[in-house]
Motif scaffolding. Structure first.
Motif, PDB file in Angstrom:
ATOM      1  N   LEU A  63       0.823  -1.217   0.000  1.00 21.20           N
ATOM      2  CA  LEU A  63       0.000   0.000   0.000  1.00 21.20           C
ATOM      3  C   LEU A  63       0.856   1.266   0.000  1.00 21.20           C
ATOM      4  O   LEU A  63       0.444   2.288  -0.543  1.00 21.20           O
ATOM      5  CB  LEU A  63      -0.965  -0.015   1.185  1.00 21.20           C
ATOM      6  N   GLN A  64       2.044   1.178   0.578  1.00 21.39           N
ATOM      7  CA  GLN A  64       2.958   2.316   0.561  1.00 21.39           C
ATOM      8  C   GLN A  64       3.392   2.613  -0.883  1.00 21.39           C
ATOM      9  O   GLN A  64       3.439   3.771  -1.291  1.00 21.39           O
ATOM     10  CB  GLN A  64       4.178   1.985   1.424  1.00 21.39           C
ATOM     11  N   ARG A  65       3.653   1.571  -1.644  1.00 20.20           N
ATOM     12  CA  ARG A  65       4.065   1.728  -3.043  1.00 20.20           C
ATOM     13  C   ARG A  65       2.879   1.987  -3.973  1.00 20.20           C
ATOM     14  O   ARG A  65       3.045   2.576  -5.039  1.00 20.20           O
ATOM     15  CB  ARG A  65       4.764   0.469  -3.549  1.00 20.20           C
ATOM     16  N   ASN A  66       1.723   1.487  -3.586  1.00 17.94           N
ATOM     17  CA  ASN A  66       0.547   1.520  -4.465  1.00 17.94           C
ATOM     18  C   ASN A  66      -0.678   2.048  -3.714  1.00 17.94           C
ATOM     19  O   ASN A  66      -1.625   1.306  -3.476  1.00 17.94           O
ATOM     20  CB  ASN A  66       0.235   0.100  -4.971  1.00 17.94           C
ATOM     21  N   PRO A  67      -0.680   3.318  -3.345  1.00 19.12           N
ATOM     22  CA  PRO A  67      -1.794   3.825  -2.533  1.00 19.12           C
ATOM     23  C   PRO A  67      -3.150   3.774  -3.239  1.00 19.12           C
ATOM     24  O   PRO A  67      -4.184   3.829  -2.577  1.00 19.12           O
ATOM     25  CB  PRO A  67      -1.391   5.266  -2.223  1.00 19.12           C
ATOM     26  N   ASN A  68      -3.159   3.637  -4.562  1.00 16.29           N
ATOM     27  CA  ASN A  68      -4.425   3.592  -5.292  1.00 16.29           C
ATOM     28  C   ASN A  68      -4.915   2.162  -5.532  1.00 16.29           C
ATOM     29  O   ASN A  68      -5.966   1.980  -6.137  1.00 16.29           O
ATOM     30  CB  ASN A  68      -4.292   4.322  -6.632  1.00 16.29           C
ATOM     31  N   LEU A  69      -4.155   1.174  -5.091  1.00 13.75           N
ATOM     32  CA  LEU A  69      -4.563  -0.222  -5.247  1.00 13.75           C
ATOM     33  C   LEU A  69      -5.123  -0.731  -3.926  1.00 13.75           C
ATOM     34  O   LEU A  69      -4.971  -0.103  -2.884  1.00 13.75           O
ATOM     35  CB  LEU A  69      -3.388  -1.077  -5.709  1.00 13.75           C
ATOM     36  N   MET A  70      -5.753  -1.892  -3.976  1.00 10.18           N
ATOM     37  CA  MET A  70      -6.420  -2.427  -2.787  1.00 10.18           C
ATOM     38  C   MET A  70      -5.804  -3.757  -2.369  1.00 10.18           C
ATOM     39  O   MET A  70      -5.700  -4.681  -3.175  1.00 10.18           O
ATOM     40  CB  MET A  70      -7.911  -2.617  -3.059  1.00 10.18           C
ATOM     41  N   MET A  71      -5.393  -3.817  -1.108  1.00 12.08           N
ATOM     42  CA  MET A  71      -4.949  -5.052  -0.486  1.00 12.08           C
ATOM     43  C   MET A  71      -5.457  -5.042   0.951  1.00 12.08           C
ATOM     44  O   MET A  71      -5.146  -4.134   1.716  1.00 12.08           O
ATOM     45  CB  MET A  71      -3.429  -5.183  -0.490  1.00 12.08           C
ATOM     46  N   TRP A  72      -6.264  -6.026   1.268  1.00 12.15           N
ATOM     47  CA  TRP A  72      -6.762  -6.195   2.623  1.00 12.15           C
ATOM     48  C   TRP A  72      -6.139  -7.446   3.222  1.00 12.15           C
ATOM     49  O   TRP A  72      -5.632  -8.301   2.499  1.00 12.15           O
ATOM     50  CB  TRP A  72      -8.282  -6.351   2.621  1.00 12.15           C
ATOM     51  N   VAL A  73      -6.231  -7.538   4.544  1.00 13.78           N
ATOM     52  CA  VAL A  73      -5.711  -8.692   5.282  1.00 13.78           C
ATOM     53  C   VAL A  73      -6.863  -9.323   6.043  1.00 13.78           C
ATOM     54  O   VAL A  73      -7.711  -8.600   6.600  1.00 13.78           O
ATOM     55  CB  VAL A  73      -4.610  -8.249   6.271  1.00 13.78           C
ATOM     56  N   VAL A  74      -6.898 -10.653   6.065  1.00  7.95           N
ATOM     57  CA  VAL A  74      -7.895 -11.339   6.880  1.00  7.95           C
ATOM     58  C   VAL A  74      -7.780 -10.785   8.303  1.00  7.95           C
ATOM     59  O   VAL A  74      -6.689 -10.699   8.855  1.00  7.95           O
ATOM     60  CB  VAL A  74      -7.671 -12.869   6.863  1.00  7.95           C
ATOM     61  N   GLY A  75      -8.898 -10.356   8.846  1.00  7.74           N
ATOM     62  CA  GLY A  75      -8.927  -9.729  10.164  1.00  7.74           C
ATOM     63  C   GLY A  75      -9.132  -8.228  10.104  1.00  7.74           C
ATOM     64  O   GLY A  75      -9.482  -7.610  11.100  1.00  7.74           O
ATOM     65  N   ASP A  76      -8.915  -7.619   8.929  1.00  2.55           N
ATOM     66  CA  ASP A  76      -9.168  -6.185   8.756  1.00  2.55           C
ATOM     67  C   ASP A  76     -10.677  -5.930   8.772  1.00  2.55           C
ATOM     68  O   ASP A  76     -11.462  -6.822   8.427  1.00  2.55           O
ATOM     69  CB  ASP A  76      -8.633  -5.690   7.409  1.00  2.55           C
ATOM     70  N   PRO A  77     -11.097  -4.715   9.120  1.00  4.98           N
ATOM     71  CA  PRO A  77     -12.511  -4.381   9.016  1.00  4.98           C
ATOM     72  C   PRO A  77     -12.999  -4.577   7.574  1.00  4.98           C
ATOM     73  O   PRO A  77     -12.342  -4.160   6.627  1.00  4.98           O
ATOM     74  CB  PRO A  77     -12.563  -2.903   9.410  1.00  4.98           C
ATOM     75  N   GLY A  78     -14.107  -5.260   7.421  1.00  2.00           N
ATOM     76  CA  GLY A  78     -14.671  -5.532   6.102  1.00  2.00           C
ATOM     77  C   GLY A  78     -14.202  -6.837   5.498  1.00  2.00           C
ATOM     78  O   GLY A  78     -14.835  -7.363   4.593  1.00  2.00           O
ATOM     79  N   ALA A  79     -13.071  -7.353   5.966  1.00  2.00           N
ATOM     80  CA  ALA A  79     -12.535  -8.632   5.481  1.00  2.00           C
ATOM     81  C   ALA A  79     -13.017  -9.751   6.405  1.00  2.00           C
ATOM     82  O   ALA A  79     -13.553  -9.487   7.479  1.00  2.00           O
ATOM     83  CB  ALA A  79     -11.005  -8.582   5.468  1.00  2.00           C
TER      84      ALA A  79
END
Length: 120
Positions: free
Chosen positions: A20-36
Motif C-alpha cells: 500500500l505504501q508503493r501503491n496507494p491507489n490499489l487495494m490489499m486487505w488482510v484477513v482480520g481487517d474491518p470488512g474482510a
C-alpha cells in the motif's frame, strides 16, 4: 482492470504495509481487517468471501488450498484466483510482482487458478 488482493492471515502484514505504501491507489486487505473475513475464518469460507467480493487470495498455503479450490469449483462456484507466495523472493520482489500483476492483468485472467509467484 485493477485486481484486489486479500492476504491470508498467516502472511506477514509487512507485505500489506509495503504494497500500500508503493501503491496507494490499489487495494490489499488482510484477513482480520474491518470488512474482510475475521481471523480464524476457515479456508473454504475465505474462498467464498473472495468470490463474493472479487478479491484474489494471496497465501503461503501450498498444502490444503488446491483441495479447497477443487471443492469450491466442484460446487459450481468460481474464485478470482489464488496467488501462492514464493519464499525465495524478497518482500520487495513480491511487492513488485503483485503491483505489476494488479495493474496489467485482464479481467478473469486468473479465475479458478492457483498461480505460484513469480509469474515468469
Amino acid at each position: 482492470m485493477t485486481l484486489k488482493y486479500l492476504l491470508d492471515e498467516n502472511v506477514d502484514k509487512v507485505y500489506n504495509r509495503q504494497f500500500l505504501q508503493r501503491n496507494p491507489n490499489l487495494m490489499m486487505w488482510v484477513v482480520g481487517d474491518p470488512g474482510a473475513p475475521p481471523r480464524g475464518t476457515l479456508d473454504p469460507e475465505i474462498l467464498s468471501w473472495c468470490e463474493e467480493y472479487n478479491f484474489i487470495l494471496v497465501t503461503n498455503n501450498r498444502t490444503s488450498m488446491p483441495g479447497h479450490l477443487a471443492e469450491h469449483i466442484a460446487q459450481g462456484r468460481n474464485i478470482p484466483g489464488i496467488f501462492i507466495l514464493n519464499e525465495k523472493l524478497t518482500i520487495g520482489q513480491t511487492i513488485s510482482e503483485l503491483s505489476l500483476i494488479a495493474q496489467a492483468s485482464f479481467n478473469d485472467e486468473y479465475q479458478n487458478k492457483i498461480i505460484n509467484l513469480p509469474l515468469l
